[in-house]
Design an enzyme around this catalytic site. Structure first.
Site, PDB file in Angstrom:
ATOM      1  CB  THR A   1      -0.946   0.015   1.219  1.00  0.00           C
ATOM      2  OG1 THR A   1      -0.165  -0.293   2.393  1.00  0.00           O
ATOM      3  CG2 THR A   1      -2.062  -1.018   1.073  1.00  0.00           C
TER       4      THR A   1
ATOM      5  CG  ASN B   1       5.574  -0.682  -2.846  1.00  0.00           C
ATOM      6  OD1 ASN B   1       6.342  -0.120  -2.068  1.00  0.00           O
ATOM      7  ND2 ASN B   1       5.605  -1.997  -3.049  1.00  0.00           N
TER       8      ASN B   1
ATOM      9  CE1 TYR C   1      10.204  -5.027   2.563  1.00  0.00           C
ATOM     10  CE2 TYR C   1      11.589  -6.441   1.204  1.00  0.00           C
ATOM     11  CZ  TYR C   1      10.799  -5.317   1.342  1.00  0.00           C
ATOM     12  OH  TYR C   1      10.598  -4.494   0.273  1.00  0.00           O
TER      13      TYR C   1
ATOM     14  CD1 TRP D   1      13.085 -11.055  12.565  1.00  0.00           C
ATOM     15  CD2 TRP D   1      13.731 -10.376  10.529  1.00  0.00           C
ATOM     16  NE1 TRP D   1      14.192 -11.787  12.191  1.00  0.00           N
ATOM     17  CE2 TRP D   1      14.606 -11.390  10.953  1.00  0.00           C
ATOM     18  CE3 TRP D   1      13.951  -9.792   9.274  1.00  0.00           C
ATOM     19  CZ2 TRP D   1      15.681 -11.832  10.174  1.00  0.00           C
ATOM     20  CZ3 TRP D   1      15.004 -10.224   8.498  1.00  0.00           C
ATOM     21  CH2 TRP D   1      15.855 -11.242   8.945  1.00  0.00           C
TER      22      TRP D   1
ATOM     23  CG  ASN E   1      -1.161  -7.710  -2.955  1.00  0.00           C
ATOM     24  OD1 ASN E   1      -0.562  -8.563  -3.616  1.00  0.00           O
ATOM     25  ND2 ASN E   1      -0.705  -6.478  -2.801  1.00  0.00           N
TER      26      ASN E   1
ATOM     27  N   GLY F   1      -0.146 -10.282 -15.356  1.00  0.00           N
ATOM     28  CA  GLY F   1       1.253 -10.420 -15.760  1.00  0.00           C
ATOM     29  C   GLY F   1       1.430  -9.958 -17.201  1.00  0.00           C
TER      30      GLY F   1
ATOM     31  CB  ALA G   1       6.275  -2.356  -6.802  1.00  0.00           C
ATOM     32  CB  ALA G   2       4.350  -5.710 -11.495  1.00  0.00           C
TER      33      ALA G   2
ATOM     34  CG  ASP H   1       2.258  -3.080  -4.871  1.00  0.00           C
ATOM     35  OD1 ASP H   1       1.279  -3.838  -4.753  1.00  0.00           O
ATOM     36  OD2 ASP H   1       3.366  -3.309  -4.331  1.00  0.00           O
TER      37      ASP H   1
HETATM   38  P1  ADP Z   1       1.060  -8.677  -9.274  1.00  0.00           P
HETATM   39  O1  ADP Z   1       2.359  -7.924  -9.280  1.00  0.00           O
HETATM   40  O2  ADP Z   1       0.035  -8.058  -8.371  1.00  0.00           O
HETATM   41  O3  ADP Z   1       1.192 -10.155  -9.137  1.00  0.00           O
HETATM   42  P2  ADP Z   1       0.792  -8.984 -12.138  1.00  0.00           P
HETATM   43  O4  ADP Z   1       1.967  -9.892 -12.165  1.00  0.00           O
HETATM   44  O5  ADP Z   1      -0.457  -9.456 -12.773  1.00  0.00           O
HETATM   45  O6  ADP Z   1       0.403  -8.445 -10.712  1.00  0.00           O
HETATM   46  O7  ADP Z   1       1.266  -7.656 -12.861  1.00  0.00           O
HETATM   47  C1  ADP Z   1       0.567  -6.436 -12.741  1.00  0.00           C
HETATM   48  C2  ADP Z   1       0.623  -5.690 -14.059  1.00  0.00           C
HETATM   49  O8  ADP Z   1       1.995  -5.411 -14.382  1.00  0.00           O
HETATM   50  C3  ADP Z   1       0.090  -6.479 -15.251  1.00  0.00           C
HETATM   51  O9  ADP Z   1      -1.296  -6.373 -15.410  1.00  0.00           O
HETATM   52  C4  ADP Z   1       0.844  -5.826 -16.394  1.00  0.00           C
HETATM   53  O10 ADP Z   1       0.254  -4.599 -16.754  1.00  0.00           O
HETATM   54  C5  ADP Z   1       2.207  -5.555 -15.762  1.00  0.00           C
HETATM   55  N1  ADP Z   1       3.118  -6.686 -16.004  1.00  0.00           N
HETATM   56  C6  ADP Z   1       3.505  -7.652 -15.147  1.00  0.00           C
HETATM   57  N2  ADP Z   1       4.359  -8.525 -15.735  1.00  0.00           N
HETATM   58  C7  ADP Z   1       4.520  -8.084 -17.003  1.00  0.00           C
HETATM   59  C8  ADP Z   1       5.290  -8.522 -18.131  1.00  0.00           C
HETATM   60  N3  ADP Z   1       6.087  -9.613 -18.071  1.00  0.00           N
HETATM   61  N4  ADP Z   1       5.203  -7.804 -19.270  1.00  0.00           N
HETATM   62  C9  ADP Z   1       4.437  -6.708 -19.363  1.00  0.00           C
HETATM   63  N5  ADP Z   1       3.684  -6.232 -18.338  1.00  0.00           N
HETATM   64  C10 ADP Z   1       3.720  -6.907 -17.174  1.00  0.00           C
END
Ligand code: ADP
Length: 307
Positions: free
Chosen positions: A32, A34, A89, A103, A166, A228, A256-257, A259
């Protein structure tokens, strides 16, 4: 744009290895936090972004609060506990693989929802409250119930509640408690921002559409499913919207992708963007963040002028 954004959760001290043997750099992170960091970087200065948490009264807690303030994040609602301190951490690198030791079992943040009046006071001038499944996981059962109760009241007064499930089963006593609490949180939320991989694993959803429908049935008008490198799906007031992520030349660090995506999405929606445009902004920011080491960076991604 109305009111400010209050992010609710735990910020931890992060110790990240430096190239020298046994040397570590101290930083601050937490899901939160981030998101608050990136919301602050994206939104105009006139829009307050505040953090709601609890820390200790020791020097490291002071340093954390200074860090928040220097990042432009409001600290008026950071509670102080003389008998506790902040969680920590440590990141360890073994042939390029990162592992984490925590921790945080007795961290001050676990008491953040001990006083409902403080929650009400912090929410009073805000337009949006943002929290996550990690925020819920660190709370005792009564704190969890109190937080959801006060968020429901905030929503009934016209506030907007945004939730990222999350899912982190290791923080919960068992997965049934986790999934139950997450659905209770979705029931007090306007917007839910889950990640497909986690939801499929812990709720058994066959695909993002199943996740979207489940949260929509719980009461969320807007569900955006991160995925992802796969296509994202939104369900907004019954409309399905699919948006591709932004291509990343080299994935350096996915910390933090999600977040940062949430912050980009929420900042854009707060500024009046349509759901698909807000998803693109979130994905652009997330792509920038995963192309760089560490959770927090100064992005070049920005809101388009005039919202
Ligand atoms: P979290 O970090 O919560 O597990 P995700 O892995 O789904 O979430 O990633 C969150 C967002 O980050 C995705 O919806 C996408 O926009 C971006 N992202 C994550 N991994 C990639 C990747 N390998 N290539 C492009 N965008 C990515």
């Amino acid at each position: 744009m109305n009111g400010g954004i209050l992010s609710i959760g735990e910020c931890m001290v992060e110790l990240a290895p430096l190239p020298g043997e046994g040397d570590y750099r101290m930083g601050y992170a937490g899901d939160t936090l981030n998101s608050a960091w990136y919301l602050r970087r994206l939104l105009p200065a006139a829009m307050p972004v505040s953090y709601f948490t609890a820390v200790g009264t020791d020097a490291v807690s002071d340093r954390m609060v200074d860090f928040l303030a220097q990042a432009g994040i409001g600290t008026d609602h950071v509670q102080r506990r003389a008998d506790r301190t902040v969680g920590l951490y440590l990141i360890q690198l073994d042939r390029g693989e990162r592992s984490f030791s925590y921790w945080r079992g007795q961290s001050a943040a676990r008491t953040l929802a001990a006083d409902g009046d403080r929650l009400d006071a912090a929410l009073r001038d805000m337009g949006t409250a943002y929290f996550s499944g990690i925020t819920l996981a660190i709370l005792p059962e009564d704190g969890r119930a109190r937080l959801l109760d006060r968020l429901a009241a905030f929503r009934a007064r016209g506030g907007q509640v945004v939730f990222d499930p999350n899912l982190r089963p290791r923080l919960w006593q068992d997965t049934a408690t986790m999934t139950r609490a997450v659905m209770q949180a979705a029931a007090v939320s306007d917007t839910v921002l889950p990640s497909h991989e986690d939801e499929a694993e812990w709720f058994g959803d066959a695909d993002p559409a199943a996740t979207a429908t489940r949260y929509a049935h719980a009461g969320a008008a807007e569900v955006v499913i991160k995925n992802g490198p796969g296509p994202m799906l939104a369900l907004s007031n019954g409309d399905s919207i699919t948006v591709d992520p932004v291509k990343v030349a080299e994935v350096v660090d996915t910390t933090a992708a999600g977040d940062s995506f949430n912050a980009g999405y929420l900042a854009a929606r707060t500024a009046g963007a349509a759901v698909a445009d807000a998803m693109r902004l979130g994905a652009t920011l997330a792509a920038e963040v995963i192309g760089t080491r560490g959770a927090l960076m100064t992005p070049t991604t920005a809101l388009p002028p005039n919202g």
